[in-house]
Design an enzyme around this catalytic site. Structure first.
Site, PDB file in Angstrom:
ATOM      1  N   GLY A   1      -2.196  -1.186  12.112  1.00 34.53           N
ATOM      2  CA  GLY A   1      -2.174  -0.483  10.932  1.00 34.53           C
ATOM      3  C   GLY A   1      -1.745  -1.125   9.637  1.00 34.53           C
ATOM      4  O   GLY A   1      -1.713  -2.335   9.684  1.00 34.53           O
ATOM      5  N   ILE A   2      -1.483  -0.503   8.470  1.00 36.42           N
ATOM      6  CA  ILE A   2      -1.304  -1.154   7.326  1.00 36.42           C
ATOM      7  C   ILE A   2      -0.024  -2.243   7.486  1.00 36.42           C
ATOM      8  O   ILE A   2      -0.164  -3.356   6.897  1.00 36.42           O
ATOM      9  CB  ILE A   2      -0.962  -0.243   6.198  1.00 36.42           C
ATOM     10  CG1 ILE A   2      -1.206  -0.727   4.844  1.00 36.42           C
ATOM     11  CG2 ILE A   2       0.227   0.755   6.393  1.00 36.42           C
ATOM     12  CD1 ILE A   2      -1.120   0.402   3.727  1.00 36.42           C
TER      13      ILE A   2
ATOM     14  N   LYS B   1      -3.782  -1.414  20.227  1.00 33.42           N
ATOM     15  CA  LYS B   1      -4.002  -0.645  21.542  1.00 33.42           C
ATOM     16  C   LYS B   1      -5.482   0.026  21.650  1.00 33.42           C
ATOM     17  O   LYS B   1      -5.963  -0.187  22.772  1.00 33.42           O
ATOM     18  CB  LYS B   1      -2.977   0.650  21.627  1.00 33.42           C
ATOM     19  CG  LYS B   1      -2.964   1.231  23.029  1.00 33.42           C
ATOM     20  CD  LYS B   1      -1.611   2.205  23.150  1.00 33.42           C
ATOM     21  CE  LYS B   1      -1.431   3.259  22.575  1.00 33.42           C
ATOM     22  NZ  LYS B   1      -0.442   4.161  22.926  1.00 33.42           N
TER      23      LYS B   1
ATOM     24  N   GLY C   1      -4.574  11.497   2.088  1.00 33.06           N
ATOM     25  CA  GLY C   1      -4.151  11.628   0.424  1.00 33.06           C
ATOM     26  C   GLY C   1      -3.931  10.654  -0.242  1.00 33.06           C
ATOM     27  O   GLY C   1      -4.776  10.371  -1.435  1.00 33.06           O
ATOM     28  N   GLY C   2      -3.290   9.422   0.112  1.00 33.01           N
ATOM     29  CA  GLY C   2      -3.327   8.443  -0.793  1.00 33.01           C
ATOM     30  C   GLY C   2      -2.075   7.419  -0.706  1.00 33.01           C
ATOM     31  O   GLY C   2      -1.313   7.769   0.384  1.00 33.01           O
TER      32      GLY C   2
ATOM     33  N   GLU D   1       1.048  15.119  -5.846  1.00 40.74           N
ATOM     34  CA  GLU D   1       1.113  15.995  -4.642  1.00 40.74           C
ATOM     35  C   GLU D   1       2.528  16.296  -4.438  1.00 40.74           C
ATOM     36  O   GLU D   1       3.518  16.422  -5.168  1.00 40.74           O
ATOM     37  CB  GLU D   1       1.031  14.908  -3.367  1.00 40.74           C
ATOM     38  CG  GLU D   1      -0.342  14.409  -2.957  1.00 40.74           C
ATOM     39  CD  GLU D   1      -0.927  13.378  -1.977  1.00 40.74           C
ATOM     40  OE1 GLU D   1       0.071  13.328  -1.067  1.00 40.74           O
ATOM     41  OE2 GLU D   1      -1.946  13.133  -1.786  1.00 40.74           O
TER      42      GLU D   1
ATOM     43  N   ARG E   1       7.415  18.970   1.782  1.00 39.95           N
ATOM     44  CA  ARG E   1       6.669  19.361   2.829  1.00 39.95           C
ATOM     45  C   ARG E   1       7.561  19.990   3.934  1.00 39.95           C
ATOM     46  O   ARG E   1       7.000  21.039   4.379  1.00 39.95           O
ATOM     47  CB  ARG E   1       6.363  17.790   3.481  1.00 39.95           C
ATOM     48  CG  ARG E   1       5.001  17.987   3.840  1.00 39.95           C
ATOM     49  CD  ARG E   1       4.475  16.439   4.217  1.00 39.95           C
ATOM     50  NE  ARG E   1       3.515  15.921   3.484  1.00 39.95           N
ATOM     51  CZ  ARG E   1       2.941  14.921   3.520  1.00 39.95           C
ATOM     52  NH1 ARG E   1       3.281  14.120   4.543  1.00 39.95           N
ATOM     53  NH2 ARG E   1       2.093  14.218   2.903  1.00 39.95           N
TER      54      ARG E   1
ATOM     55  N   HIS F   1       3.720  15.405  12.140  1.00 37.83           N
ATOM     56  CA  HIS F   1       2.727  14.173  11.427  1.00 37.83           C
ATOM     57  C   HIS F   1       3.441  12.898  11.343  1.00 37.83           C
ATOM     58  O   HIS F   1       2.649  11.870  11.310  1.00 37.83           O
ATOM     59  CB  HIS F   1       2.555  14.887  10.042  1.00 37.83           C
ATOM     60  CG  HIS F   1       1.884  14.201   8.994  1.00 37.83           C
ATOM     61  ND1 HIS F   1       0.379  13.943   9.113  1.00 37.83           N
ATOM     62  CD2 HIS F   1       2.057  13.666   8.015  1.00 37.83           C
ATOM     63  CE1 HIS F   1      -0.101  13.118   7.983  1.00 37.83           C
ATOM     64  NE2 HIS F   1       1.058  13.056   7.341  1.00 37.83           N
TER      65      HIS F   1
ATOM     66  N   GLU G   1       6.429   3.177  10.258  1.00 38.54           N
ATOM     67  CA  GLU G   1       6.730   4.400  10.757  1.00 38.54           C
ATOM     68  C   GLU G   1       7.569   4.163  12.079  1.00 38.54           C
ATOM     69  O   GLU G   1       8.290   4.961  12.443  1.00 38.54           O
ATOM     70  CB  GLU G   1       5.579   5.193  11.252  1.00 38.54           C
ATOM     71  CG  GLU G   1       6.045   6.513  11.772  1.00 38.54           C
ATOM     72  CD  GLU G   1       4.927   7.557  11.956  1.00 38.54           C
ATOM     73  OE1 GLU G   1       3.683   7.359  11.440  1.00 38.54           O
ATOM     74  OE2 GLU G   1       5.126   8.692  12.313  1.00 38.54           O
TER      75      GLU G   1
HETATM   76  C1  SIN Z   1      -1.913  13.929   3.356  1.00 32.25           C
HETATM   77  O1  SIN Z   1      -2.848  13.437   2.888  1.00 32.25           O
HETATM   78  O2  SIN Z   1      -1.414  15.078   3.022  1.00 32.25           O
HETATM   79  C2  SIN Z   1      -0.981  12.985   4.296  1.00 32.25           C
HETATM   80  C3  SIN Z   1      -0.482  11.743   3.371  1.00 32.25           C
HETATM   81  C4  SIN Z   1       1.055  11.724   3.877  1.00 32.25           C
HETATM   82  O3  SIN Z   1       1.439  11.832   5.163  1.00 32.25           O
HETATM   83  O4  SIN Z   1       1.878  11.333   3.078  1.00 32.25           O
END
Ligand code: SIN
Length: 528
Positions: free
Chosen positions: A10-11, A31, A44-45, A112, A274, A338, A362
């Site tokens: 990943g990133i 993997k 989202g970004g 957001e 969130r 998530h 993460e």
């Molecule tokens: C989203 O696009 O809602 C997920 C992006 C994130 O987890 O921050």
């Protein structure tokens, strides 16, 4: 050829590998195919403060505010201060973020939840992770010192004289291999698969956390699992992520009576943090009778003058498969696991408590997100802390040769072909674990439910298979992660951020510390 091993494509892993390859050779293990990671699915970004000192200050404040009293402020400061440089680098490497205006245009910034300003960059509307991953992978491909090994499953860390020097793994034919080198960077992402309902891809089975814990590393804040408020809720369909950016563009939440309800829960309404939105959706979705569930909807029908299909092409295409259109229909949603705020405890340079073992992104816990991550801070975290960990590894210097050895004589591992009976037993065990976790260690928890699942997990230990196939290794890792989440959730007798205990519904200022777990023991500490 001396060098390091990086686990995860990943990133975080890609960014780290690029820095490491300036100093030595790198084995990069994924993997699945290199593009299959949580990064790939990030819609989202990426949140970044590119507007100068004031902007950076506000981004820091928003990150701290969303984290509900538990953000390690030094980590948050690094994230927001180093973020702009890391994103400039992505731009220079050919990442195409969306722009607006004439000519080449200005970078388009959207808003957001829990952000005080529009500061989210996105790419191809709602495919930000995929675009960043593409640009990084392209660069990795040009780097001859990065050796990519795809479809390799991690089993355990190789520890010699108290130092991590590599990983025991399985190739895609379940052949046992050992990847050895000077040290290991875990960039293997999260563990959403520990819950029945998740936005994460199948690879997210907490392998890095489980392996590190088994090798004696400290883990922290495992009770804080973020549930994204809006995953698609269609029976039998996967919990496809409906980005927070939809609410950033004005989407409203409505209950089964068609009423907006978020204003009753938080002054920021649909753009509240969130954890608040996820719990509100859950409460609105509970019927009068036990077990009854009522639909909750995302509503964009009132939005005019914006081409929603152009702004959200990926989401629109996916919704069309189920007969929905953003501008026409109410879209049924529910929360889903998530993002894990906790993970392998590291300092601000990715160092874990075990020599030779580093972690970032993460899989790691620097305390940067506290008890609840701010939307779109995760891709930035991968860039900033992936780079920092790689720099620390380079400074630590090289020790051992990079090598890949076939494990011929490992006593507990042989190449096996697992019978259908065993495979379906393990699949059923996995489903049982995921359902139990959702039921008892999900959005709302209490002592009785957590104790019940702890007892079940204890019994389940005897049913765990030997880690001789990918599925078996994942099952063992999911079980370890579940035990860590449950033990930490039992220990924290308060509600904070993503950890909501119905039997302790308030904050306890005395518990505004990070949980720490090592070798079965949980305590609470300040990060310094
Ligand atoms: C989203 O696009 O809602 C997920 C992006 C994130 O987890 O921050």
């Amino acid at each position: 050829m001396r060098g390091w091993t990086v686990v995860g494509g990943g990133i975080t892993g890609l960014r780290a590998a690029l820095t490491l390859a300036k100093a030595a050779d790198v084995t990069l293990i994924t993997k699945e195919g290199a593009s299959e990671s949580n990064t790939h699915y990030a819609q989202g970004g990426i949140a970044v403060a590119m507007g100068g000192v004031q902007d950076v200050e506000l981004h820091g404040q928003d990150t701290i505010q969303a984290g509900d009293g538990l953000v390690f402020e030094k980590a948050a400061r690094l994230l927001v201060e180093e973020g702009p440089v890391r994103v400039e680098e992505l731009l220079a490497w050919g990442t195409h973020f969306d722009r607006e205006g004439s000519g080449r245009g200005e970078l388009m910034r959207t808003r957001e939840g829990a952000h005080s300003l529009p500061r989210i960059l996105h790419a191809n509307g709602d495919a930000t992770g995929r675009e960043i991953g593409r640009a990084l992978l392209e660069r990795v491909g040009q780097e001859p010192r990065i050796h990519l090994h795809e479809r390799v499953t991690m089993r355990h860390l190789v520890v010699r004289d108290g130092r991590v020097i590599g990983v025991h793994a399985l190739d895609d034919h379940n052949k046992p291999l050992m990847f050895l080198g000077s040290g290991v960077l875990l960039a293997s992402g999260g563990a959403g698969q520990v819950y029945s309902d998740t936005t994460n891809p199948g690879v997210a089975t907490g392998d890095g956390i489980a392996m590190a814990y088994r090798a004696g590393a400290e883990v922290s804040d495992m009770e804080f699992y973020q549930f994204h408020p809006t995953a698609l809720s269609v029976p039998g369909a996967p919990r496809f992520l409906l980005s927070e950016a939809l609410r950033g563009e004005g989407a409203l939440l409505r209950n089964h009576r068609g009423e907006r309800f978020m204003e009753r829960y938080h002054p920021m309404a649909e753009l509240a943090p969130r954890d608040v939105v996820a719990r509100a959706i859950m409460r609105e979705g509970m019927g009068e009778r036990p077990g009854e569930s009522l639909p909750v909807y995302l509503d964009m029908r009132h939005i005019t003058g914006k081409d929603l299909r152009a702004r959200f092409p990926g989401i629109s295409a996916r919704l069309a498969e189920y007969g929905f259109e953003l501008s026409r229909d109410l879209i049924p949603v529910r929360p889903a696991a998530h993002y894990l705020m906790g993970g392998v405890r590291t300092d601000l340079h990715g160092r874990t408590t075990v020599p030779g073992l580093f972690a970032a992104g993460e899989v790691a816990c620097t305390g940067v997100h506290g008890a609840n991550r701010l939307a779109s801070n995760s891709l930035l975290e991968g860039l900033v802390f992936g780079q920092r960990a790689a720099e620390a590894m380079v400074q630590e210097g090289l020790r051992d040769e990079l090598s890949i050895a076939e494990e011929k004589a490992a006593p507990t591992v042989q190449t096996v072909s697992v019978g259908e009976g065993e495979a379906s037993r393990v699949a059923a065990l996995r489903e049982r674990l995921r359902n139990l976790m959702w039921q008892h260690a999900g959005l709302l928890r209490d002592q009785a439910g957590l104790s019940a699942i702890q007892a079940e997990l204890h019994v389940m230990r005897r049913e765990l298979p030997a880690a001789t196939t990918r599925e078996n290794a994942e099952m063992c890792n999911l079980h370890t992660v579940a035990e860590l989440i449950v033990a930490s959730a039992l220990a924290r007798k308060e509600s904070r951020g993503a950890h909501a205990r119905t039997d302790f519904p308030q904050h306890d200022p005395g518990q505004a510390k990070h949980s720490r777990m090592v070798r079965g023991h949980v305590d609470f500490v300040e990060f310094t």
